[in-house]
Design a protein around this motif. Structure first.
Motif, PDB file in Angstrom:
ATOM      1  N   ALA A 107       2.808  -9.714  11.993  1.00  0.00           N
ATOM      2  CA  ALA A 107       2.994  -9.720  10.533  1.00  0.00           C
ATOM      3  C   ALA A 107       2.874  -8.314   9.969  1.00  0.00           C
ATOM      4  CB  ALA A 107       1.977 -10.649   9.879  1.00  0.00           C
ATOM      5  N   ILE A 108       1.898  -7.553  10.458  1.00  0.00           N
ATOM      6  CA  ILE A 108       1.715  -6.177   9.978  1.00  0.00           C
ATOM      7  C   ILE A 108       2.947  -5.337  10.292  1.00  0.00           C
ATOM      8  CG2 ILE A 108       0.390  -4.046  10.308  1.00  0.00           C
ATOM      9  CD1 ILE A 108      -2.079  -5.869  10.830  1.00  0.00           C
ATOM     10  N   ALA A 109       3.434  -5.441  11.526  1.00  0.00           N
ATOM     11  CA  ALA A 109       4.606  -4.658  11.936  1.00  0.00           C
ATOM     12  C   ALA A 109       5.823  -5.026  11.106  1.00  0.00           C
ATOM     13  CB  ALA A 109       4.879  -4.871  13.417  1.00  0.00           C
ATOM     14  N   LEU A 110       6.034  -6.326  10.872  1.00  0.00           N
ATOM     15  CA  LEU A 110       7.199  -6.773  10.099  1.00  0.00           C
ATOM     16  C   LEU A 110       7.123  -6.287   8.660  1.00  0.00           C
ATOM     17  CD1 LEU A 110       9.790  -8.473   9.937  1.00  0.00           C
ATOM     18  CD2 LEU A 110       8.334 -10.439   9.328  1.00  0.00           C
ATOM     19  N   LYS A 111       5.947  -6.351   8.066  1.00  0.00           N
ATOM     20  CA  LYS A 111       5.804  -5.949   6.665  1.00  0.00           C
ATOM     21  C   LYS A 111       6.072  -4.465   6.475  1.00  0.00           C
ATOM     22  CE  LYS A 111       2.721  -9.681   5.215  1.00  0.00           C
ATOM     23  NZ  LYS A 111       1.371 -10.052   4.717  1.00  0.00           N
ATOM     24  N   PHE A 112       5.595  -3.646   7.392  1.00  0.00           N
ATOM     25  CA  PHE A 112       5.891  -2.216   7.280  1.00  0.00           C
ATOM     26  C   PHE A 112       7.363  -1.925   7.570  1.00  0.00           C
ATOM     27  CE2 PHE A 112       1.208  -1.309   7.681  1.00  0.00           C
ATOM     28  CZ  PHE A 112       1.110  -0.634   6.479  1.00  0.00           C
ATOM     29  N   GLN A 113       7.933  -2.663   8.506  1.00  0.00           N
ATOM     30  CA  GLN A 113       9.355  -2.479   8.810  1.00  0.00           C
ATOM     31  C   GLN A 113      10.219  -2.800   7.593  1.00  0.00           C
ATOM     32  OE1 GLN A 113      10.761  -4.939  12.051  1.00  0.00           O
ATOM     33  NE2 GLN A 113      12.881  -4.718  11.426  1.00  0.00           N
ATOM     34  N   LYS A 114       9.833  -3.852   6.849  1.00  0.00           N
ATOM     35  CA  LYS A 114      10.601  -4.287   5.682  1.00  0.00           C
ATOM     36  C   LYS A 114      10.171  -3.586   4.388  1.00  0.00           C
ATOM     37  CE  LYS A 114      12.945  -7.655   7.764  1.00  0.00           C
ATOM     38  NZ  LYS A 114      14.422  -7.635   7.877  1.00  0.00           N
ATOM     39  N   ALA A 115       9.158  -2.730   4.455  1.00  0.00           N
ATOM     40  CA  ALA A 115       8.661  -2.055   3.245  1.00  0.00           C
ATOM     41  C   ALA A 115       9.786  -1.260   2.594  1.00  0.00           C
ATOM     42  CB  ALA A 115       7.496  -1.134   3.603  1.00  0.00           C
ATOM     43  N   LEU A 166       3.316   4.071  11.549  1.00  0.00           N
ATOM     44  CA  LEU A 166       2.354   3.561  10.577  1.00  0.00           C
ATOM     45  C   LEU A 166       1.906   2.154  10.952  1.00  0.00           C
ATOM     46  CD1 LEU A 166       0.758   3.591   7.951  1.00  0.00           C
ATOM     47  CD2 LEU A 166       2.882   3.126   6.698  1.00  0.00           C
ATOM     48  N   ALA A 167       2.853   1.307  11.370  1.00  0.00           N
ATOM     49  CA  ALA A 167       2.518  -0.060  11.782  1.00  0.00           C
ATOM     50  C   ALA A 167       1.574  -0.039  12.978  1.00  0.00           C
ATOM     51  CB  ALA A 167       3.782  -0.836  12.115  1.00  0.00           C
ATOM     52  N   ASP A 168       1.842   0.823  13.961  1.00  0.00           N
ATOM     53  CA  ASP A 168       0.971   0.918  15.141  1.00  0.00           C
ATOM     54  C   ASP A 168      -0.451   1.310  14.734  1.00  0.00           C
ATOM     55  OD1 ASP A 168       3.107   0.295  16.753  1.00  0.00           O
ATOM     56  OD2 ASP A 168       3.490   2.351  17.411  1.00  0.00           O
ATOM     57  N   LEU A 169      -0.562   2.250  13.824  1.00  0.00           N
ATOM     58  CA  LEU A 169      -1.869   2.708  13.353  1.00  0.00           C
ATOM     59  C   LEU A 169      -2.603   1.588  12.615  1.00  0.00           C
ATOM     60  CD1 LEU A 169      -3.900   5.039  12.963  1.00  0.00           C
ATOM     61  CD2 LEU A 169      -2.562   5.740  10.952  1.00  0.00           C
ATOM     62  N   ALA A 170      -1.876   0.884  11.762  1.00  0.00           N
ATOM     63  CA  ALA A 170      -2.478  -0.213  10.997  1.00  0.00           C
ATOM     64  C   ALA A 170      -2.922  -1.348  11.921  1.00  0.00           C
ATOM     65  CB  ALA A 170      -1.502  -0.724   9.948  1.00  0.00           C
ATOM     66  N   VAL A 171      -2.105  -1.682  12.897  1.00  0.00           N
ATOM     67  CA  VAL A 171      -2.449  -2.747  13.853  1.00  0.00           C
ATOM     68  C   VAL A 171      -3.718  -2.390  14.611  1.00  0.00           C
ATOM     69  CG1 VAL A 171      -1.726  -3.831  16.024  1.00  0.00           C
ATOM     70  CG2 VAL A 171      -0.131  -3.713  14.108  1.00  0.00           C
ATOM     71  N   ALA A 172      -3.813  -1.144  15.065  1.00  0.00           N
ATOM     72  CA  ALA A 172      -4.993  -0.712  15.820  1.00  0.00           C
ATOM     73  C   ALA A 172      -6.266  -0.806  14.978  1.00  0.00           C
ATOM     74  CB  ALA A 172      -4.792   0.718  16.318  1.00  0.00           C
ATOM     75  N   THR A 173      -6.139  -0.575  13.686  1.00  0.00           N
ATOM     76  CA  THR A 173      -7.308  -0.600  12.790  1.00  0.00           C
ATOM     77  C   THR A 173      -7.662  -2.011  12.356  1.00  0.00           C
ATOM     78  OG1 THR A 173      -6.717   1.591  11.928  1.00  0.00           O
ATOM     79  CG2 THR A 173      -8.256   0.273  10.614  1.00  0.00           C
ATOM     80  N   LEU A 174      -6.656  -2.806  12.003  1.00  0.00           N
ATOM     81  CA  LEU A 174      -6.903  -4.067  11.310  1.00  0.00           C
ATOM     82  C   LEU A 174      -7.024  -5.293  12.202  1.00  0.00           C
ATOM     83  CD1 LEU A 174      -4.546  -3.571   8.231  1.00  0.00           C
ATOM     84  CD2 LEU A 174      -6.998  -3.128   8.392  1.00  0.00           C
ATOM     85  N   SER A 204       4.575  -8.030   0.029  1.00  0.00           N
ATOM     86  CA  SER A 204       4.175  -6.866  -0.778  1.00  0.00           C
ATOM     87  C   SER A 204       2.846  -6.264  -0.325  1.00  0.00           C
ATOM     88  CB  SER A 204       4.063  -7.260  -2.253  1.00  0.00           C
ATOM     89  OG  SER A 204       2.932  -8.107  -2.445  1.00  0.00           O
ATOM     90  N   ARG A 205       2.136  -6.967   0.554  1.00  0.00           N
ATOM     91  CA  ARG A 205       0.771  -6.544   0.903  1.00  0.00           C
ATOM     92  C   ARG A 205       0.484  -6.777   2.380  1.00  0.00           C
ATOM     93  NH1 ARG A 205       0.651 -10.922  -2.352  1.00  0.00           N
ATOM     94  NH2 ARG A 205       0.278 -12.915  -1.317  1.00  0.00           N
ATOM     95  N   ILE A 206      -0.505  -6.045   2.856  1.00  0.00           N
ATOM     96  CA  ILE A 206      -1.080  -6.286   4.175  1.00  0.00           C
ATOM     97  C   ILE A 206      -2.410  -6.987   3.954  1.00  0.00           C
ATOM     98  CG2 ILE A 206      -1.922  -5.252   6.307  1.00  0.00           C
ATOM     99  CD1 ILE A 206       1.052  -4.811   5.924  1.00  0.00           C
ATOM    100  N   GLU A 234      11.335   5.633  11.853  1.00  0.00           N
ATOM    101  CA  GLU A 234      10.399   6.195  12.822  1.00  0.00           C
ATOM    102  C   GLU A 234       8.981   6.205  12.261  1.00  0.00           C
ATOM    103  OE1 GLU A 234       9.476  10.513  15.004  1.00  0.00           O
ATOM    104  OE2 GLU A 234      11.166  10.310  13.616  1.00  0.00           O
ATOM    105  N   PHE A 235       8.848   6.642  11.013  1.00  0.00           N
ATOM    106  CA  PHE A 235       7.523   6.735  10.403  1.00  0.00           C
ATOM    107  C   PHE A 235       6.908   5.346  10.216  1.00  0.00           C
ATOM    108  CE2 PHE A 235       4.762   6.902   6.615  1.00  0.00           C
ATOM    109  CZ  PHE A 235       3.798   7.776   7.097  1.00  0.00           C
ATOM    110  N   LYS A 236       7.697   4.377   9.798  1.00  0.00           N
ATOM    111  CA  LYS A 236       7.182   3.020   9.602  1.00  0.00           C
ATOM    112  C   LYS A 236       6.644   2.442  10.911  1.00  0.00           C
ATOM    113  CE  LYS A 236      10.109   1.544   5.718  1.00  0.00           C
ATOM    114  NZ  LYS A 236      11.227   0.634   5.357  1.00  0.00           N
TER     115      LYS A 236
END
Length: 334
Positions: free
Chosen positions: A215-223, A275-283, A205-207, A270-272
């Motif tokens: 983990a970040i990529a999987l969580k957004f994929q399954k969101a 979004l995952a790529d952006l989150a990975v680059a930041t976090l 449910s969270r990042i 596509e959007f997820k």
């Protein structure tokens, strides 16, 4: 008067993307324009955490997260609340001038205590009075607040006014709320109507700030998504789409409306991915720096000890004046 900020975060395990976008990232940016005091509020956490090992571990983890996100201990004051006794002493003085009715109106106590109100700790009830002491021990002029803390800041303002009327006119500044632009309220990846929370039973449910790239990529994929085509901002009917667009906008420092327009025709998959790529680059750099800091707890403890010395030096003369104002007999140097 110099503009001074106070803000605190509880040492509970597992800071999330919601904590980063909703608060910590703003704290980092505020360092440019304000004198900033940031505190790991372990006295507040004691209302819920009764495990000494967990308390120490969580305190270091939160401090490491703040440093990894960009809080500069040379520029700002970063310390642990219990290391500066002024917080507790000033809270007791404020307890003695705060009408019970004011505290009874605080909705957070009712929400957190729930049906177990009779067994709730006194500290949970008096929590907002300690918050007032946290702020006013440093004569902070501004406090960054979210929706859930506005009422507590109003109480802090009322308590400052009550002290000024009873003892010394205009002694405490009336702290102002600092609301920074478009609010970022990050919701659960499994239910777009609920706030992202470290207490949610489902880790999906969270990042977490400690999550790795996979983990970040999987969580957004399954969101959770919905069956409609394209993406749009519609909190009432499309909470999940709205949440994902909000997260993307916050991570990219753009307006939600602009992001929604760009991805109006995109598929969720596509959007997820984007979004995952952006989150990975930041976090992921934050997670790596947290791991480095936590591997050397003695260094982390030294940073917090240095911050506590600076905080104590700021709070001590204020507390001396408060003691004098209320009539406490203070020892004279020999």
């Amino acid at each position: 008067m110099q503009r001074r900020i106070f803000s605190g975060v509880q040492p509970t395990h597992g800071l999330t993307l919601g904590n980063y976008l909703g608060a910590i990232r703003n704290w980092v940016r505020l360092q440019r324009d304000y004198e900033c005091i940031y505190c790991v509020v372990d006295l507040h956490a004691l209302t819920a955490v009764h495990d000494a090992t967990a308390m120490r571990q969580n305190t270091r983890e939160v401090a490491a997260a703040l440093l990894a996100c960009g809080i500069d201990p040379a520029e700002s004051v970063l310390f642990v609340q219990s290391n500066v006794a002024a917080h507790s002493e000033l809270a007791w003085i404020f307890n003695c001038i705060t009408p019970l009715g004011w505290v009874n109106r605080m909705t957070q106590f009712k929400e957190k205590a729930g049906k177990n109100r009779e067994n709730a700790p006194l500290g949970l009830f008096a929590y907002p009075v300690l918050q007032a002491a946290d702020i006013l021990a440093y004569k902070a002029t501004h406090v960054p607040v979210g929706e859930d803390q506005k009422q507590h800041l109003e109480l802090s303002r009322d308590i400052a006014g009550a002290f000024n009327r009873k003892f010394v006119a205009d002694y405490f500044p009336i702290p102002e709320p600092l609301i920074l632009g478009e609010a970022t309220r990050v919701m659960s990846l499994r239910d777009g109507t609920k706030k992202m929370s470290k207490s949610d039973p489902s880790d999906m449910s969270r990042i977490n700030l400690t999550d790795d790239a996979d983990a970040i990529a999987l969580k957004f994929q399954k969101a959770k998504s919905d069956a409609l085509s394209g993406l749009s901002v519609d909190p009432e009917n499309r909470p999940e789409a709205t949440n994902l667009l909000t997260i993307y906008a916050a991570l990219s420092d753009r307006r939600v409306a602009d992001v929604a327009e760009e991805f109006a025709g995109a598929s969720f998959s596509e959007f997820k991915r984007l979004l995952a790529d952006l989150a990975v680059a930041t976090l992921t750099p934050i997670a790596a720096e947290m791991r480095r800091l936590l591997a050397d707890p003695s260094h982390l403890d030294a940073v917090l000890a240095s911050g506590a010395e600076r905080a104590q030096a700021m709070a001590a003369p204020i507390l001396d004046e408060v003691r004098d104002a209320v009539g406490f007999l203070q020892p004279k140097p020999r």
